[in-house]
Scaffold this active site. Structure first.
Site, PDB file in Angstrom:
ATOM      1  CB  SER A 193      -0.909  -0.029   1.246  1.00  0.00           C
ATOM      2  OG  SER A 193      -0.065   0.336   2.286  1.00  0.00           O
ATOM      3  CG  ASP A 194       1.204   5.937  -1.586  1.00  0.00           C
ATOM      4  OD1 ASP A 194       2.274   6.166  -0.707  1.00  0.00           O
ATOM      5  OD2 ASP A 194       0.969   6.715  -2.350  1.00  0.00           O
ATOM      6  CB  CYS A 195       3.021   5.938   3.213  1.00  0.00           C
ATOM      7  SG  CYS A 195       4.502   4.946   2.895  1.00  0.00           S
ATOM      8  CB  ALA A 205      -3.172   3.992   0.733  1.00  0.00           C
TER       9      ALA A 205
END
Length: 695
Positions: free
Chosen positions: A237-239, A241
């Site tokens: 995941s993006d941080c 997200a």
């Protein structure tokens, strides 16, 4: 170790873990499991243009500058530089049992999103606006990072999957609804090609696409990525997200539900803290134990492939490789090839026989921050533009310097507005020629949360320089001395009157920590500029005729669909030579076409240039408005000489995407070969057009 062997070992190891232990390994900061001999591992590391945030490393041009090289082989070598230095740093950190953030071998690069709107602050991290160029640069960087050894040298990560390019201020709650045509023609191709290339990781985006959060999307992650495309690596995941699911997207109500949704859709590693709720989600019946173990197997398959668990042939890479002479030389080559010459009335290269005093003016002339762009690493030495010119000129030419203005503030010290302009004018008056270095840095274009740009969350409000710099440019140009403008920025900029009044304009991008040396060499003619624009440079007023920033439709955007005449076109860039294609032949082979081009240089300077092949499907209702890039190759041509290059193009490049997102064969396929786009503006700017050949 191949993936099959690594997966078997991962399954065996995860099978020995308790469910609590397996769940702990899905955090980006995975703790060690002493009883199983599993060391702690932090998945978060960066290598966008050299190893970042981990101390000293070789710094090369920002990604948008690398795209401007149109040199896939060079980008691959730079990926190898990054993975070599990443291994050297990892080896030393591991020996000291330092397994914290930015110390691992999983690099969250490259960013292969499409730079569709010139206002997007993170566009500097991308390879520009074209899907084909983006895919070629991205694939080569992945090859360099991951290597071709028995174990993976480092793990690359294609981000941000899949439809993501601003606005930054809306990214945590925004829902994108692209057409199927735009999805499969523009936003997905580079990801598909990197998956086919074997990229180890995919990072999801913050926003939603078609109603689903990108880190918890059945359409993107299950049906497309692992289903249709057969992706076998791990998904991260993006941080933060996943916490957006319940906080901003409102597709879930609790952290437990968010963790469950992401995990079940195939997000293996969470950058953020939401996977701390996985065990509670298990207790609540929202997920099954198998969901946890499946993700852990994906994660440990990567760790085995990297040799983290059992050793690697790269364990002996010494720390002396970090910022070694060879790596610095490769970064310098990239800086030289990345700069794009937009205008030159003959002032360049600077004639040091006639210039005895040179004025170097501007807020970016002596700025270290303007060298590096965002996601930067530390360099042991920085060379700004003024320092590069001072070093190169020595005592032969006197160099006068004035900052002239702050990057964006009204004043530098305690004086009135524009308190250094008079000094800049004085310096210009006392010089034979002026190098005016203006632009931006990561504080004005970058990621959400960047300093000084809170109102726009890192995006640009327009394409102009800040007011203070616009005033500086006007005052200096009004002096009337021969003036070269050097633009250091990561995106399309409208320099207003400078396009007409300046004698030359060179785009230096963010050229790397020692990039001032390369810019000086180009200005002084030690090398010829040879970079090409990887994105369209628009006039600021043309923004009003483009779709809204929030609109992800491609109509009216980028060189493929923009129907007005831009400031400078995609693919354009001058050299100190005068190269053009004199002959082109296309030969159909099995599954591809071999294009052979002859190139002549009528100029008085040896130079490199870039042969570009564009394709159009005449008569097709589904083809983009303008011919699209489908091949390119760098050539080196001696002054007055000729060269030949061969470019092979796969037949699939000649297909067009219909409204259902399907690739179909339509129309009469024609190719154009030249040193830029096959349009009248490129002919006006270069004096040469493209040659056409039918298939």
């Amino acid at each position: 170790m191949n993936r099959l062997e690594a997966r078997k070992k991962a399954e065996e190891l995860v099978g020995k873990m308790t469910v609590e232990e397996a769940a702990s390994q899905l955090r980006y900061d995975a703790p060690g499991i002493e009883r199983l001999g599993v060391p702690a591992y932090n998945w978060w590391n960066e290598a966008l243009h050299g190893v970042a945030r981990a101390g000293v490393a070789t710094s090369f041009p920002q990604a948008i500058g690398l795209a401007a090289t149109f040199d896939g082989g060079l980008v691959r070598r730079l990926g190898d530089v990054a993975s070599t230095e990443g291994r050297a740093k990892y080896n030393e950190s591991a020996r000291q049992d330092d397994r914290n953030i930015y110390k691992g071998l999983t690099f969250w690069s490259p960013n292969i999103n499409i730079f569709r709107d010139p206002r997007w602050g993170r566009g500097q991290e991308t390879y520009g606006e074209d899907p084909f160029l983006t895919a070629q640069m991205g694939k080569n960087y992945v090859r360099g990072l991951q290597g071709d050894g028995e174990t993976m040298k480092a793990a690359a990560c294609a981000k941000h999957f899949a439809v993501h390019s601003g606005p930054e201020g809306l990214r945590h709650s925004f829902d994108v609804h692209p057409t199927k045509k735009d999805m499969y023609e523009t936003y997905l191709p580079a990801f598909k090609e990197l998956v086919d290339e074997g990229v180890e990781a995919i990072m999801g985006a913050y926003n939603r696409t078609n109603g689903e959060p990108c880190c918890g999307s059945k359409e993107l992650m299950v049906d497309l990525l692992r289903g249709k495309w057969g992706f076998e690596g791990h998904f991260v995941s993006d941080c933060g997200a996943i916490s957006d699911f319940h906080q901003f997207h409102k597709v879930t109500e609790t952290p437990e539900e968010s963790a469950a949704l992401a995990l079940k859709m195939g997000c293996d590693v969470n950058c953020g803290g939401t996977y701390q709720y996985i065990l509670r989600a298990l207790d609540m019946g929202l997920i099954e134990e198998e969901d946890i173990r499946r993700a852990a197997v994906h994660a440990f398959t990567c760790r085995y492939m990297l040799g983290i668990m059992e050793g690697s042939e790269y364990d002996d890479i010494p720390y002396s490789k970090v910022e070694c002479k060879e790596h610095v030389a490769t970064a310098h080559e990239a800086a030289l090839k990345s700069c794009v010459l937009l205008k030159n009335d003959g002032i360049l290269p600077l004639d040091t026989e006639k210039i005895k005093t040179l004025a170097v003016i501007g807020p970016n002339a002596n700025s270290r921050l303007a060298l590096v762009g965002n996601y930067w690493g530390t360099s042991s030495r920085y060379v700004t533009v003024v320092e590069g010119l001072q070093d190169a000129l020595g005592d032969d030419v006197k160099v006068l310097f004035s900052e002239g203005s702050h990057l964006f503030k009204d004043r530098i010290e305690l004086g009135p507005n524009d308190d250094r302009v008079s000094e800049a004018v004085t310096v210009a008056n006392h010089a034979d020629a002026v190098v005016l270095v203006v632009g931006l840095d990561e504080t004005l274009e970058g990621e959400e949360g960047d300093a000084y740009n809170a109102s726009y969350s890192g995006d640009k409000p327009d394409l102009y320089l800040p007011r203070t710099q616009r005033n500086l440019v006007k005052k200096v140009l009004d002096v009337g001395k021969p003036t070269v403008v050097v633009l250091m920025a990561g995106s399309s900029m409208d320099l207003e009157s400078a396009h007409e009044k300046a004698n030359a304009i060179l785009v230096g991008w963010y050229p790397g920590a020692r990039g001032g040396k390369a810019i000086a060499e180009l200005l002084l003619g030690k090398k010829s500029p040879s970079g090409k624009l990887p994105l369209t440079f628009y006039r600021n007023e043309q923004l009003s005729s483009m779709p809204a920033f929030e609109d992800y439709g491609m109509k009216g955007r980028t060189y493929r669909y923009f129907e007005d005449k831009p400031l400078y076109p995609f693919g354009f860039g001058l050299t100190y030579g005068d190269c053009y294609v004199t002959d082109v032949k296309a030969e159909k082979l099995d599954g591809k076409v071999k294009v052979t081009c002859k190139v002549k240089n009528d100029g008085a300077c040896d130079t490199q240039d870039v042969v570009q092949i564009y394709c159009q499907n005449e008569g097709s209702a589904n083809a983009p408005v303008h011919p699209r890039l489908c091949g390119f190759e760098r050539v080196c041509v001696k002054a007055g000489g000729e060269a030949e290059c061969v470019i092979e193009i796969e037949d699939r490049r000649f297909l067009v995407i219909n409204e259902e997102g399907e690739a179909v064969s339509e129309g009469n396929v024609v190719l154009y070969a030249g040193m830029g786009q096959p349009n009248e503006q490129t002919r006006e700017l270069t004096g040469h057009g493209s040659l056409k050949v039918e298939l």
